[in-house]
Design an enzyme around this catalytic site. Structure first.
Site, PDB file in Angstrom:
ATOM      1  N   TYR A  56       0.856  -1.184   0.000  1.00 41.02           N
ATOM      2  CA  TYR A  56       0.000   0.000   0.000  1.00 41.02           C
ATOM      3  C   TYR A  56       0.894   1.237   0.000  1.00 41.02           C
ATOM      4  CZ  TYR A  56      -3.528  -3.331   1.772  1.00 41.02           C
ATOM      5  OH  TYR A  56      -4.366  -4.419   1.954  1.00 41.02           O
ATOM      6  N   HIS A 125       0.174 -12.020   1.334  1.00 38.36           N
ATOM      7  CA  HIS A 125      -0.893 -11.223   0.720  1.00 38.36           C
ATOM      8  C   HIS A 125      -1.585 -11.974  -0.423  1.00 38.36           C
ATOM      9  CE1 HIS A 125      -1.923  -6.687   0.040  1.00 38.36           C
ATOM     10  NE2 HIS A 125      -2.997  -7.443   0.004  1.00 38.36           N
ATOM     11  N   PHE A 210     -19.648   0.529  -1.513  1.00 32.97           N
ATOM     12  CA  PHE A 210     -20.912   0.565  -2.256  1.00 32.97           C
ATOM     13  C   PHE A 210     -22.104   0.389  -1.324  1.00 32.97           C
ATOM     14  CE2 PHE A 210     -23.820   0.386  -5.578  1.00 32.97           C
ATOM     15  CZ  PHE A 210     -23.213   0.392  -6.827  1.00 32.97           C
TER      16      PHE A 210
END
Length: 327
Positions: A56, A125, A210
């Site tokens: 990130y 990951h 969302f």
């Protein structure tokens, strides 16, 4: 906040964690000052579980989290990840690396950026198709023995991979996308981890925002927001998924809570071995999310949500390229 256990090795965290990814990139503009204030407020509210990864930023998010917890380390159950390597010249290009030598290299970088001497939970990951999982987890187990890592995790791994990994060293957590509109883990992943005594960490528990009901048009997303390239946020898929959100808003309104709180309460209700880690960059949204831990859904409400969101109902794939998940 209620404490939940991830796995059988002793890892305990608050029932709702905090995903820190969006504080550095992927979701448009970021405000580092507000991000650090959000982490501090999370700790005040009883959130103990912070989630980051070396990719990130890349690297910037670990540095940010490290600055935020510098004088608060004892309050934090700190999770980070390795294995997705981004090209130094072009961060959009990436590869997966699970080689033992890379595992050893990656943890040193993460510890340095985070400013800590150990990580509480260390995830692979994504699974490296070119490196046997036994080799990767064997190297991760060495980190536990050295005191650099306390517990081990995997992310988006296939059931057989989880079993092979767990046979080398106990896995405490599997991190998968899980929400009302992403119920794929219920098919194989959840039964597998429950059989093995592994907890599930649910990322994107609000469907990448969302299900909060705040995204009504793709143009609501910043220019650099990666969701603009997500199949679920495009064209006809967006319109169909917006109809699903309307059902969440209806049920939430009747209950007097927000759609986000309803979505998180649903994830929490799926088992006390599941911990959602909603991401946010603002204290206001953090407080809204944390309040979901106090929401109890009735059998009737859960049945209505089940009817509205059967498995596979969301339109579109989770990622433009699904080749790196469920390996």
């Amino acid at each position: 906040m209620e404490t939940r256990r991830l796995g059988t090795q002793g890892l305990a965290v608050g029932a709702i964690g905090l995903g820190c990814m969006g504080m550095s990139e992927f979701y448009g503009r970021a405000d580092e000052g507000e991000a650090i204030a959000t982490i501090h407020r999370a700790l005040e509210l009883g959130v103990t579980f912070l989630d980051t990864a070396d990719m990130y930023g890349p690297h910037k998010n670990e540095e940010l989290v490290g600055r935020a917890i510098r004088d608060r380390r004892e309050q934090v159950v700190l999770a980070t990840k390795f294995g997705i390597v981004r090209d130094e010249g072009d961060a959009s290009r990436r590869r997966i690396d699970g080689r033992p030598e890379y595992v050893r290299q990656a943890i040193e970088g993460s510890l340095s950026r985070l400013g800590v001497d150990h990580v509480d939970l260390y995830y692979q990951h994504r699974v490296d198709a070119n490196t046997p999982i036994e080799d990767t987890v064997g190297a991760m187990a060495e980190l536990v023995q050295q005191g650099k890592v306390r517990y081990l995790g995997l992310s988006e791994a296939a059931p057989e991979t989880i079993r092979r990994a767990h046979a080398i060293h106990p896995i405490s957590a599997l991190q998968n996308e899980y929400s009302l509109w992403t119920r794929d883990p219920e098919d194989e992943a959840l039964p597998t981890v429950r059989e093995l005594g592994i907890g599930l960490v649910a990322y994107s528990p609000l469907g990448r925002g969302f299900l909060s009901g705040r995204i009504k048009d793709p143009e609501d997303l910043d220019e650099g927001d990666f969701r603009r390239n997500s199949p679920r946020f495009q064209g006809e898929n967006f319109r169909r998924n917006l109809e699903l959100v309307a059902r969440v808003e209806e049920i939430a309104g009747e209950k007097g809570i927000t759609p986000a709180q309803l979505g998180l309460a649903w994830v929490l209700a799926q088992g006390d071995d599941i911990v959602p880690i909603p991401g946010t960059t603002r204290r206001e949204r953090l407080e809204e999310n944390v309040a979901a831990a106090q929401v109890t859904l009735t059998g009737e409400e859960l049945a209505r949500l089940e009817a509205a969101f059967p498995k596979g109902v969301a339109a579109g794939a989770r990622y433009p390229d699904m080749s790196s998940v469920n390996r």
